[in-house]
Design an enzyme around this catalytic site. Structure first.
Site, PDB file in Angstrom:
ATOM      1  N   HIS A  33      -0.649   4.980   6.723  1.00  0.00           N
ATOM      2  CA  HIS A  33      -0.375   5.365   5.336  1.00  0.00           C
ATOM      3  C   HIS A  33      -0.105   6.865   5.221  1.00  0.00           C
ATOM      4  O   HIS A  33      -0.889   7.674   5.697  1.00  0.00           O
ATOM      5  CB  HIS A  33      -1.566   4.998   4.441  1.00  0.00           C
ATOM      6  CG  HIS A  33      -1.843   3.532   4.439  1.00  0.00           C
ATOM      7  ND1 HIS A  33      -2.794   2.941   5.257  1.00  0.00           N
ATOM      8  CD2 HIS A  33      -1.267   2.528   3.737  1.00  0.00           C
ATOM      9  CE1 HIS A  33      -2.800   1.639   5.048  1.00  0.00           C
ATOM     10  NE2 HIS A  33      -1.884   1.361   4.142  1.00  0.00           N
TER      11      HIS A  33
ATOM     12  N   GLY B 103      -1.755  -4.299   1.084  1.00  0.00           N
ATOM     13  CA  GLY B 103      -1.848  -5.471   1.934  1.00  0.00           C
ATOM     14  C   GLY B 103      -0.924  -6.606   1.563  1.00  0.00           C
ATOM     15  O   GLY B 103      -0.879  -7.624   2.263  1.00  0.00           O
TER      16      GLY B 103
ATOM     17  N   SER C  58       0.805  -1.224   0.000  1.00  0.00           N
ATOM     18  CA  SER C  58       0.000   0.000   0.000  1.00  0.00           C
ATOM     19  C   SER C  58       0.833   1.267   0.000  1.00  0.00           C
ATOM     20  O   SER C  58       0.363   2.321  -0.451  1.00  0.00           O
ATOM     21  CB  SER C  58      -0.926   0.010   1.219  1.00  0.00           C
ATOM     22  OG  SER C  58      -0.178  -0.119   2.423  1.00  0.00           O
TER      23      SER C  58
ATOM     24  N   ASP D 107      -5.426   6.632   9.826  1.00  0.00           N
ATOM     25  CA  ASP D 107      -5.069   5.302  10.330  1.00  0.00           C
ATOM     26  C   ASP D 107      -3.657   5.251  10.907  1.00  0.00           C
ATOM     27  O   ASP D 107      -3.265   4.249  11.494  1.00  0.00           O
ATOM     28  CB  ASP D 107      -5.234   4.241   9.240  1.00  0.00           C
ATOM     29  CG  ASP D 107      -4.347   4.486   8.012  1.00  0.00           C
ATOM     30  OD1 ASP D 107      -3.406   5.308   8.095  1.00  0.00           O
ATOM     31  OD2 ASP D 107      -4.602   3.857   6.971  1.00  0.00           O
TER      32      ASP D 107
ATOM     33  N   ASN E  59       4.009  -5.497   5.801  1.00  0.00           N
ATOM     34  CA  ASN E  59       2.877  -6.310   6.257  1.00  0.00           C
ATOM     35  C   ASN E  59       3.327  -7.611   6.903  1.00  0.00           C
ATOM     36  O   ASN E  59       2.635  -8.141   7.777  1.00  0.00           O
ATOM     37  CB  ASN E  59       1.920  -6.582   5.091  1.00  0.00           C
ATOM     38  CG  ASN E  59       1.146  -5.339   4.695  1.00  0.00           C
ATOM     39  OD1 ASN E  59       0.525  -4.694   5.524  1.00  0.00           O
ATOM     40  ND2 ASN E  59       1.206  -4.990   3.422  1.00  0.00           N
TER      41      ASN E  59
END
Length: 217
Positions: free
Chosen positions: A195, A79, A42, A192, A108
């Site tokens: 990002h 992801g 991402s 979040d 991740n």
């Protein structure tokens, strides 16, 4: 700093280096522009920001501004893990015949607490498979918070330079340098706190550019 996982399910079965090498070596038309293949997650897939504002899109613009004849293919998926990238890579190499492969994967893996050996093996295999078809490789490092303890975090961060050194690949030590480790880090991230905002992506490109530029010579 990255503080949580946004993980989508991806295939975890990887292909071996021998399988990748068994594929026919791609041919390049004489005079064709070099192809830069970005295989990432991402952080490279413009998650949560407008299309055309991520660092990969900015890379295309910089190449054009500097009159460097290269074509960028962004094969990043939000992801994705190193095992997912490893599974996808042989097909990407065959399809796009890249001259340079940018590997921006691993965050991740760490956010899920996956075994470090698997992450390192995947990155090494992806690097070697890319080199086997004649591509140069840029390994992009990432750092994560100590969700699984400081020892795990430290050993995770050591993976990227070790893979780059062992395979004679290029290295970006920390993709988010100047973004996640600065005094105003919170202001550069989406809600979040994982990002980066579009405003941070020029800095991200500046972290990648010097090492990528060497591989485009």
């Amino acid at each position: 700093m990255l503080s949580a996982a946004l993980a989508l399910p991806f295939a975890t079965a990887g292909l071996s280096l021998a399988q990748a090498q068994a594929r026919p070596a791609p041919g390049k038309a004489a005079g064709a522009a070099p192809v830069v293949l970005v295989v990432g997650d991402s952080l490279s897939a413009e998650y949560g920001i407008a299309r055309g504002t991520g660092w990969v899109a900015l890379l295309e613009k910089r190449l054009a501004e500097q009159k460097l004849p290269a074509r960028v293919v962004n094969a990043s998926i939000s992801g994705d893990t190193t095992s997912g990238g490893r599974a996808r890579l042989p097909g990407l190499l065959t399809q796009h015949k890249p001259d340079v492969v940018v590997l921006e994967l691993g965050a991740n893996d760490a956010l899920r607490g996956l075994p470090l050996k698997g992450t390192e093996d995947n990155l090494r295999q992806m690097t070697q498979a890319s080199q086997a078809i004649g591509a140069k490789v840029l390994v992009v490092g990432i750092q994560v918070p100590p969700n699984y303890g400081s020892d795990y975090t430290r050993r995770f961060g050591e993976i990227f330079p070790r893979v780059a050194q062992a395979t004679n690949a290029g290295l970006v030590p920390f993709l988010l340098k100047g973004v996640a480790d600065g005094p105003d880090a919170a202001s550069l991230f989406q809600a979040d706190r994982i990002h980066p905002l579009a405003a941070a992506h020029p800095t991200i490109l500046d972290n990648v550019w010097p090492e990528l530029r060497k591989l485009l010579r």
